[in-house]
Motif scaffolding. Structure first.
Motif, PDB file in Angstrom:
ATOM      1  N   GLY A 175       0.795  -1.215   0.000  1.00  0.00           N
ATOM      2  CA  GLY A 175       0.000   0.000   0.000  1.00  0.00           C
ATOM      3  C   GLY A 175       0.830   1.268   0.000  1.00  0.00           C
ATOM      4  O   GLY A 175       0.305   2.359  -0.214  1.00  0.00           O
ATOM      5  N   GLU A 176       2.139   1.127   0.233  1.00  0.00           N
ATOM      6  CA  GLU A 176       3.037   2.282   0.282  1.00  0.00           C
ATOM      7  C   GLU A 176       4.287   2.067  -0.575  1.00  0.00           C
ATOM      8  O   GLU A 176       5.336   2.656  -0.335  1.00  0.00           O
ATOM      9  CB  GLU A 176       3.466   2.549   1.731  1.00  0.00           C
ATOM     10  CG  GLU A 176       2.296   2.797   2.666  1.00  0.00           C
ATOM     11  CD  GLU A 176       2.738   2.949   4.116  1.00  0.00           C
ATOM     12  OE1 GLU A 176       3.938   2.790   4.379  1.00  0.00           O
ATOM     13  OE2 GLU A 176       1.879   3.229   4.972  1.00  0.00           O
ATOM     14  N   LEU A 177       4.169   1.206  -1.573  1.00  0.00           N
ATOM     15  CA  LEU A 177       5.342   0.846  -2.374  1.00  0.00           C
ATOM     16  C   LEU A 177       5.975   2.048  -3.057  1.00  0.00           C
ATOM     17  O   LEU A 177       7.202   2.191  -3.081  1.00  0.00           O
ATOM     18  CB  LEU A 177       4.965  -0.202  -3.417  1.00  0.00           C
ATOM     19  CG  LEU A 177       4.677  -1.611  -2.897  1.00  0.00           C
ATOM     20  CD1 LEU A 177       4.254  -2.511  -4.050  1.00  0.00           C
ATOM     21  CD2 LEU A 177       5.898  -2.180  -2.194  1.00  0.00           C
ATOM     22  N   LYS A 178       5.158   2.924  -3.630  1.00  0.00           N
ATOM     23  CA  LYS A 178       5.723   4.078  -4.342  1.00  0.00           C
ATOM     24  C   LYS A 178       6.555   4.942  -3.404  1.00  0.00           C
ATOM     25  O   LYS A 178       7.684   5.316  -3.726  1.00  0.00           O
ATOM     26  CB  LYS A 178       4.622   4.926  -4.982  1.00  0.00           C
ATOM     27  CG  LYS A 178       5.185   6.102  -5.801  1.00  0.00           C
ATOM     28  CD  LYS A 178       4.089   6.937  -6.420  1.00  0.00           C
ATOM     29  CE  LYS A 178       4.667   7.979  -7.367  1.00  0.00           C
ATOM     30  NZ  LYS A 178       5.723   8.802  -6.743  1.00  0.00           N
ATOM     31  N   ALA A 179       6.008   5.250  -2.241  1.00  0.00           N
ATOM     32  CA  ALA A 179       6.729   6.087  -1.280  1.00  0.00           C
ATOM     33  C   ALA A 179       8.016   5.417  -0.829  1.00  0.00           C
ATOM     34  O   ALA A 179       9.050   6.069  -0.670  1.00  0.00           O
ATOM     35  CB  ALA A 179       5.840   6.387  -0.079  1.00  0.00           C
ATOM     36  N   GLU A 180       7.970   4.095  -0.636  1.00  0.00           N
ATOM     37  CA  GLU A 180       9.164   3.380  -0.177  1.00  0.00           C
ATOM     38  C   GLU A 180      10.223   3.312  -1.281  1.00  0.00           C
ATOM     39  O   GLU A 180      11.400   3.559  -1.045  1.00  0.00           O
ATOM     40  CB  GLU A 180       8.783   1.972   0.281  1.00  0.00           C
ATOM     41  CG  GLU A 180       8.012   1.933   1.570  1.00  0.00           C
ATOM     42  CD  GLU A 180       8.798   2.502   2.737  1.00  0.00           C
ATOM     43  OE1 GLU A 180       9.997   2.191   2.863  1.00  0.00           O
ATOM     44  OE2 GLU A 180       8.220   3.270   3.524  1.00  0.00           O
ATOM     45  N   PHE A 181       9.823   2.972  -2.489  1.00  0.00           N
ATOM     46  CA  PHE A 181      10.777   2.863  -3.588  1.00  0.00           C
ATOM     47  C   PHE A 181      11.397   4.210  -3.939  1.00  0.00           C
ATOM     48  O   PHE A 181      12.548   4.289  -4.370  1.00  0.00           O
ATOM     49  CB  PHE A 181      10.098   2.267  -4.828  1.00  0.00           C
ATOM     50  CG  PHE A 181       9.766   0.803  -4.713  1.00  0.00           C
ATOM     51  CD1 PHE A 181      10.271   0.032  -3.679  1.00  0.00           C
ATOM     52  CD2 PHE A 181       8.927   0.191  -5.645  1.00  0.00           C
ATOM     53  CE1 PHE A 181       9.959  -1.324  -3.575  1.00  0.00           C
ATOM     54  CE2 PHE A 181       8.614  -1.153  -5.548  1.00  0.00           C
ATOM     55  CZ  PHE A 181       9.125  -1.913  -4.511  1.00  0.00           C
ATOM     56  N   ASP A 182      10.626   5.286  -3.770  1.00  0.00           N
ATOM     57  CA  ASP A 182      11.127   6.619  -4.096  1.00  0.00           C
ATOM     58  C   ASP A 182      12.271   7.061  -3.185  1.00  0.00           C
ATOM     59  O   ASP A 182      12.986   8.008  -3.505  1.00  0.00           O
ATOM     60  CB  ASP A 182       9.998   7.653  -4.012  1.00  0.00           C
ATOM     61  CG  ASP A 182       9.078   7.609  -5.222  1.00  0.00           C
ATOM     62  OD1 ASP A 182       9.435   6.936  -6.214  1.00  0.00           O
ATOM     63  OD2 ASP A 182       8.001   8.231  -5.174  1.00  0.00           O
TER      64      ASP A 182
END
Length: 293
Positions: free
Chosen positions: A84-91
């Motif tokens: 649910g937070e992949l984008k924020a984590e990968f960024d």
């Protein structure tokens, strides 16, 4: 005046007596709000796991990255905690190392048995990771599931490849492996990343991790740029020779078809004397030199 002074002292004593020390190992709340949530670090290691074996290899990867001086959090990140937070984590990271076990052997899709399966064709598939450096690793049991060794690693590779990532770290299928077949082997005949077997070959994992991280280093993976493994020029391992006692003077000029190659090696300094690349130790004594095959 004296009464007021006594009252203030009494309040202070009461506050001290009511203070409860923080148990050992606990982190204060302000420390838990880590600055790493906004700090961009070079490499993030993400993993899914069912039995803990993949986490063990992820820990080895983090330790080796830090040993070689690369920025990475002190612990790998379990994908279960960031659904649910992949984008924020990968960024947060320039480069990603992602790993998985294989559970659903023989399946066409969703082979990991971890939270990766929940995000492959939903949340993760909606992300734009164009140009992001990615390297994959995986685990499998070669003796019990020799026909499907580390199949899930192949799916992990394919999913990230379709997102426009630059994939690094393909490895040779050498004689140390004992499997019969694997979906992690791609069209070039190589594994799509680092493969380990903590059930049958856990004694080989540390050496495999060391070799792979140094390979990624040579491919330019940790820099956030560089070329993918498919397009990068091959890196030739320098083979150290006996250290000689006298300072370096000259090296025979290599043929024009074999230009010098500068490669960063841990603890060595590349010295270009205009003729070839020479590796010298900290005392400027020759150890070996490297030319491109």
């Amino acid at each position: 005046m004296k009464v007021q002074y006594i009252a203030v002292v009494a309040v202070a004593i009461a506050q001290v007596q009511s203070f409860t020390p923080m148990p050992a190992g606990r982190t204060p709340a302000f420390r838990r709000q880590s600055w790493s949530t906004t700090q961009i670090e070079a490499t993030g290691v993400f993993f899914g796991t069912s039995t803990g074996n993949t986490e063990e290899v992820a820990d080895l990867l983090v330790a080796k990255l830090q040993e070689l001086g690369h920025d990475t959090p002190t612990e790998p990140i379990c994908v279960d905690g960031v659904v649910g937070e992949l984008k924020a984590e990968f960024d947060k990271y320039d480069s990603l190392i992602v790993g998985t076990p294989t559970w659903n052997t023989g399946a066409d899709i969703e082979r990991s048995g971890t939270a990766w399966d929940e995000v492959y064709y939903g949340e993760l598939g909606d992300l734009d990771l164009s140009g992001k450096n990615v390297a994959v690793f995986g685990l499998g049991d070669q003796l019990s599931y020799g026909d499907n060794y580390a199949d899930a690693t192949g799916e992990l590779h394919d999913v990230f490849s379709k997102l426009g990532c630059k994939i690094f770290g393909a490895t040779e299928v050498d004689d140390s492996y004992e499997h019969e077949a694997s979906k992690a082997i791609k069209d070039d005949g190589k594994f799509c990343g680092l493969l380990c077997d903590q059930v049958n070959q856990d004694d080989l994992s540390e050496d495999r991790v060391d070799k792979w991280v140094r390979q990624l280093q040579g491919e330019g993976f940790m820099s956030g740029g560089g070329e993918s493994a498919a397009s990068a020029a091959p890196v030739v391992e320098a083979v150290p020779t006996a250290v000689v006692s006298e300072p370096v003077k000259s090296i025979t000029t290599p043929p024009a078809s074999k230009p010098a190659v500068k490669v960063v090696r841990d603890g060595w300094v590349g010295h270009d004397n205009g003729e070839s690349t020479l590796w010298v130790n900290s005392e400027n004594r020759r150890e070996s030199y490297l030319t491109k095959n």
